[in-house]
Design a protein around this motif. Structure first.
Motif, short mmCIF file in Angstrom:
data_model
loop_
_atom_site.label_atom_id
_atom_site.label_comp_id
_atom_site.label_asym_id
_atom_site.label_seq_id
_atom_site.Cartn_x
_atom_site.Cartn_y
_atom_site.Cartn_z
N GLU A 23 0.83 -1.20 0.00
CA GLU A 23 0.00 0.00 0.00
C GLU A 23 0.86 1.25 0.00
OE1 GLU A 23 0.12 2.17 2.71
OE2 GLU A 23 1.49 0.87 3.82
N ARG A 26 -0.59 5.64 4.00
CA ARG A 26 -1.15 5.56 5.35
C ARG A 26 -0.98 6.86 6.12
NH1 ARG A 26 -0.19 -0.11 8.57
NH2 ARG A 26 -0.84 -1.56 6.95
N VAL A 33 -5.86 6.17 0.60
CA VAL A 33 -4.84 5.15 0.75
C VAL A 33 -5.02 4.21 -0.43
CG1 VAL A 33 -6.29 3.72 2.27
CG2 VAL A 33 -3.82 3.40 2.26
N THR A 93 -6.81 0.55 5.07
CA THR A 93 -5.71 -0.04 4.31
C THR A 93 -6.00 -1.49 3.98
OG1 THR A 93 -4.13 1.45 5.37
CG2 THR A 93 -3.23 -0.54 4.34
#
Length: 330
Positions: A23, A26, A33, A93
């Motif tokens: 990812e 954050r 995200v 996330t």
């Protein structure tokens, strides 16, 4: 280093299509995200592909195009600011990762996920701490997620001028915090993040609070870099949950560490760690319990630390780690 060790292990268990998942975004105060899932042909040579954080923007752009050309499957997904505020950043996330995996067709047989285990993924998964530096597919996913988000933020900069989103991508830089104080938050700011929540107050009343948060954000960024240089794996910054918040969640070896960062400037009396009173400890413990709820059994070993950051005018900050700070203060 064997970039394909983790993928090889899954292939030996019968998983022909192995994806990497990572990812980006954050820590920012604004924007989504973004997660990516990348399936690569096993052993494919991709020059320049490595941990996206160790690459320049130009290097990432070149690697991004090479990955798209070579991949057997790529999926990306984003979770926007309102949903982040509703879910909290950790759960948002995880949701972005689920959507990214679901966007790959045909789906992977299994995925390697950067960091800690993620519950509820649509295919079997293996968590790899610091996976973007150990796995070819996770490194590829980290590049795709980062480039995708950076390009989204450049487009959002045109829609929301004045914040400099194309330059700092929504991270809490001093320039962004100054713009936030001057303009107030826009529709893509994360209202649940402390500096944005502070800016929702009338600017004249929020001035001192925003300045304090600016100092705190700079201290947290310095502490995160310091811990990473010491070999820790920083998993999350600014984690918020009902009942409390945690500045940094990190891995120190096999131990999951919840870190409180206390920042002060020279000339102020008292130790920064003295501000971590019983009330703050209780709030951290409540947030940590929520974070740990997604792990199931067995739960990881846990520790609560404090990082003191002493800022000195004209010089680098001085940092000190207090391990197991709660127990030490009993």
């Amino acid at each position: 280093m064997d970039w394909w060790r983790e993928e090889r292990s899954l292939r030996q268990r019968g998983c022909g299509r192995v994806g990497g998942v990572d990812e980006a975004g954050r820590g920012p105060l604004a924007g989504p995200v973004v997660a990516a899932c990348v399936v690569l042909p096993f052993g494919v040579a991709l020059t320049g592909v490595r941990d996206s954080k160790a690459m320049t923007p130009r290097q990432r752009d070149r690697a991004f195009e090479a990955i798209l050309a070579a991949a057997d499957g790529v999926g990306t997904a984003s979770v926007e600011a309102p949903e982040i505020d509703r879910l909290n950043i950790l759960r948002a996330t995880h949701e972005a990762m689920r959507r990214a995996i679901a966007a790959v067709s045909p789906p992977p047989d299994a995925v390697l996920v950067d960091g800690l285990p993620v519950p509820g993924l649509p295919v079997p998964s293996v968590a790899v701490v610091q996976g973007d530096g150990r796995s070819a597919t996770v490194a590829a996913a980290s590049i795709v997620a980062k480039v995708t988000r950076d390009r989204l933020m450049a487009a959002l900069d045109a829609e929301h001028p004045g914040y400099g989103l194309a330059a700092h991508k929504g991270y809490p830089t001093p320039e962004h915090l100054q713009a936030l104080r001057r303009l107030g938050p826009c529709s893509i700011h994360r209202r649940s993040f402390a500096p944005v929540a502070g800016a929702l107050i009338h600017p004249a009343l929020a001035l001192d609070a925003v300045e304090r948060r600016c100092t705190g954000q700079a201290g947290e960024a310095a502490a995160a870099r310091w811990l990473e240089e010491a070999g820790w794996c920083v998993l999350c910054r600014g984690y918020r949950a009902q009942g409390g918040e945690i500045d940094i969640v990190a891995r120190d070896g096999r131990t999951l560490v919840f870190v409180e960062v206390k920042t002060r400037t020279t000339g102020r009396t008292g130790s920064p760690a003295e501000a971590v009173n019983w009330r703050k400890r209780a709030c951290m413990a409540a947030a940590a319990e929520t974070y740990l709820a997604g792990f199931g059994d067995p739960a990881p070993a846990v520790r609560f630390d404090v990082v003191e950051v002493l800022r000195r005018p004209g010089g680098p900050p001085s940092l000190r780690l207090i391990r197991d700070a709660f127990r030490a203060g009993e």
